[in-house]
Enzyme design. Structure first.
Site, mmCIF file in Angstrom:
data_model
loop_
_atom_site.group_PDB
_atom_site.id
_atom_site.type_symbol
_atom_site.label_atom_id
_atom_site.label_comp_id
_atom_site.label_asym_id
_atom_site.label_seq_id
_atom_site.Cartn_x
_atom_site.Cartn_y
_atom_site.Cartn_z
ATOM 1 C CG ASP A 171 -1.844 1.187 1.220
ATOM 2 O OD1 ASP A 171 -1.409 2.306 0.895
ATOM 3 O OD2 ASP A 171 -3.032 1.000 1.506
ATOM 4 C CG HIS A 172 1.367 4.432 -3.088
ATOM 5 N ND1 HIS A 172 0.097 4.154 -3.503
ATOM 6 C CD2 HIS A 172 1.491 5.768 -3.159
ATOM 7 C CE1 HIS A 172 -0.516 5.285 -3.822
ATOM 8 N NE2 HIS A 172 0.317 6.285 -3.621
ATOM 9 C CG HIS A 234 -4.286 4.564 -0.524
ATOM 10 N ND1 HIS A 234 -3.374 3.546 -0.538
ATOM 11 C CD2 HIS A 234 -4.502 4.883 -1.825
ATOM 12 C CE1 HIS A 234 -3.044 3.263 -1.797
ATOM 13 N NE2 HIS A 234 -3.732 4.054 -2.599
HETATM 14 C C1 BG6 Z 1 -3.804 5.049 -6.100
HETATM 15 C C2 BG6 Z 1 -5.205 5.175 -6.645
HETATM 16 O O1 BG6 Z 1 -3.696 3.906 -5.296
HETATM 17 O O2 BG6 Z 1 -3.498 6.204 -5.328
HETATM 18 C C3 BG6 Z 1 -5.328 6.426 -7.480
HETATM 19 O O3 BG6 Z 1 -5.508 4.037 -7.422
HETATM 20 C C4 BG6 Z 1 -4.880 7.644 -6.693
HETATM 21 O O4 BG6 Z 1 -6.667 6.602 -7.933
HETATM 22 C C5 BG6 Z 1 -3.510 7.408 -6.059
HETATM 23 O O5 BG6 Z 1 -4.826 8.743 -7.572
HETATM 24 C C6 BG6 Z 1 -3.134 8.545 -5.123
HETATM 25 O O6 BG6 Z 1 -1.797 8.399 -4.716
HETATM 26 P P1 BG6 Z 1 -0.915 9.674 -4.337
HETATM 27 O O7 BG6 Z 1 0.381 9.084 -3.876
HETATM 28 O O8 BG6 Z 1 -0.789 10.491 -5.580
HETATM 29 O O9 BG6 Z 1 -1.647 10.401 -3.254
#
Ligand code: BG6
Length: 478
Positions: A171-172, A234
């Site tokens: 989960d980044h 997230h």
């Molecule tokens: C991804 C989603 O996991 O996270 C996207 O699939 C979203 O829809 C993105 O835009 C948001 O990541 P960050 O790091 O740009 O906040």
């Protein structure tokens, strides 16, 4: 800290995620001196290509998606570690050749940057063709299922071939610097933890606002929506880190056990505590339905809700969360809003003042703590709220700012064998178990999302969700 020599194989190496995030991230780790000379990165995908053609692709991806200053020789040296092998995920082609390139004395990791429908095929072939050893690690991307049933099936498939300690579910958001800072702030200071409970906290707000629309991912997004795309993973992770009990150690299972308890203590959400939204068209853009090419779509691009965690620490303190696309600004923050002082010695005219600790994830990562002071000047005892404002970049200084991006950090954690910032199978399943009835409720009621203007803070009803409790959202601003 440098890592051990490794062989990293990226399945789906010609895809979007590999080109945008994984390969440029690996190059940045190389530039920062974190990659050992013996590191080998192998792309694997369906297309027939030799090492040279793949290196050209990587060179182009880095030119397009990475702006880190570097000398041409540095990129050349990095590319020497890069190779490619074509494999057939559903057949036998290429697997033995790929095995032939792996070394017995290096850490071995396989990154599944492919559709989840291929996870089982690839995992099986890693076993049957002898590529997987006891120490092999596999990395899997979201979406990890689309509901509890599919997530369980994926977990079961992976479990046939790998032990839980070998599986790294990304989960980044957990790789973001400030998300980890959340744990440092909570558990590295004595100042906050005694107040971190329902007795002192009025409520907590979590906002993840994006300015982009659904882009070219309409097909995927329309079957997913904000709830599956952002909340189940997230926002849930942010909620866990802000609400969990202190783990006894900063170790994978200690941390993940505590997060799991939070998810399990979440109460089912009342339908009137949820607001769904969809961005409308305007002169500048054709709107959500045109973007996903589905004129009758009822999928949400925004969701806000009020949650309760039924445990001793949080009973009675609501958590308000919201996320959406095409909003006023790209900003993500968590705000802990403390209760009023129990008694105001300055009388009613001094007004209402509250301490708020806001943790900004992006942009301009940092923290502010609103404190109440006397308004300067001779006007008597008038009170004013001012922020103690700390931007992490200012506090640490630009030299200290080699802050790896989320993917870089997480890939290096895989190589180090540290699962702390990865989701365990039971955690993902618990999150779906909580999410499923909410989505089933919408489907059952044919719930229609409220339209909202691009560039706004979401539908009016989302504001009402807090107003009717006598509270308000913090402003969405860059
Ligand atoms: C991804 C989603 O996991 O996270 C996207 O699939 C979203 O829809 C993105 O835009 C948001 O990541 P960050 O790091 O740009 O906040």
């Amino acid at each position: 800290i440098p890592v051990d020599p490794f062989d990293l194989v990226i399945f789906g190496a010609t895809g979007d995620l590999a080109r945008r995030k994984i390969l440029p991230g690996l190059f940045r780790r190389y530039l920062s001196g974190q990659m050992p000379a013996e590191a080998q990165i192998l792309g694997a995908a369906r297309s027939e290509m030799d090492d040279g053609a793949f290196r050209t692709m990587v060179r182009e991806a880095i030119a397009e998606f990475d702006s880190t200053e570097h000398k041409p020789e540095e990129l050349d040296a990095f590319l020497e570690r890069v190779g490619y092998e074509a494999v057939d995920a559903k057949g036998t082609g290429g697997w033995d050749a790929l095995r032939g390139r792996l070394r017995d004395d290096a850490v071995r990791a396989f990154y599944f940057s492919v559709a989840p429908s291929l996870f089982g095929d690839i995992a099986e072939r890693l076993r049957t063709h002898g590529l997987a050893t006891e120490a092999t690690r596999i990395v899997v991307e979201k979406p990890f299922g689309k509901d509890l049933e599919t997530a369980k099936a994926l977990n079961a498939t992976l479990a046939q071939h790998f032990d839980e300690t070998q599986i790294y579910r990304i989960d980044h958001y957990l790789g973001k610097e400030t998300v980890q800072n959340l744990m440092a702030v909570r558990f590295g200071n004595t100042l906050f933890e005694p107040l971190w409970n329902a007795q002192y906290v009025d409520h907590i707000q979590i906002t993840v606002a994006e300015t982009v629309g659904v882009g070219g991912r309409g097909g995927y997004y329309d079957t997913s929506g904000a709830m599956r795309d952002m909340v189940q993973n997230h926002l849930m992770q942010l909620l866990c880190l802000i609400a969990m009990e202190p783990p006894a150690k900063f170790e994978p299972d200690a941390v993940r056990d505590e997060k799991l308890k939070v998810i399990r203590a979440l109460e089912p959400v009342e339908p009137y505590h949820i607001v769904r939204g969809q961005y409308d068209r305007d002169e500048e853009q054709p709107g959500y339905r045109a973007h996903v090419e589905n004129p009758r779509s009822f999928t949400e691009s925004f969701v806000a809700m009020k949650l309760h965690i039924s445990n001793w620490r949080w009973a009675g303190t609501p958590f308000y969360i919201r996320t959406g696309k095409m909003l006023r600004a790209r900003t993500s923050e968590i705000a802990v809003v403390f209760k009023d002082a129990p008694h105001s010695i300055f009388g009613a005219e001094a007004g209402r003042h509250r301490n708020v600790l806001a943790i900004r994830l992006q942009p301009n990562e940092g923290m502010t703590l609103d404190v109440t002071i006397k308004e300067p000047g001779p006007g008597g005892m008038r009170l004013l709220d001012v922020p103690l404002d700390m931007s992490f970049a200012d506090a640490i200084g630009p030299e200290g700012a080699d802050v790896p991006d989320a993917y870089e950090r997480l890939i290096m954690d895989v190589i180090r064998g540290n699962q702390t910032l990865f989701m365990r199978g039971d955690e993902v399943e618990a999150a779906w178990a909580w999410t499923d009835p909410i989505i089933a409720g919408w489907t059952g009621r044919n719930d229609v999302p409220k339209l909202y203007d691009a560039g706004s803070s979401g539908p009016e009803d989302a504001l009402m969700l807090m107003h009717r409790d006598g509270r308000r959202w913090r402003e969405i601003k860059a």
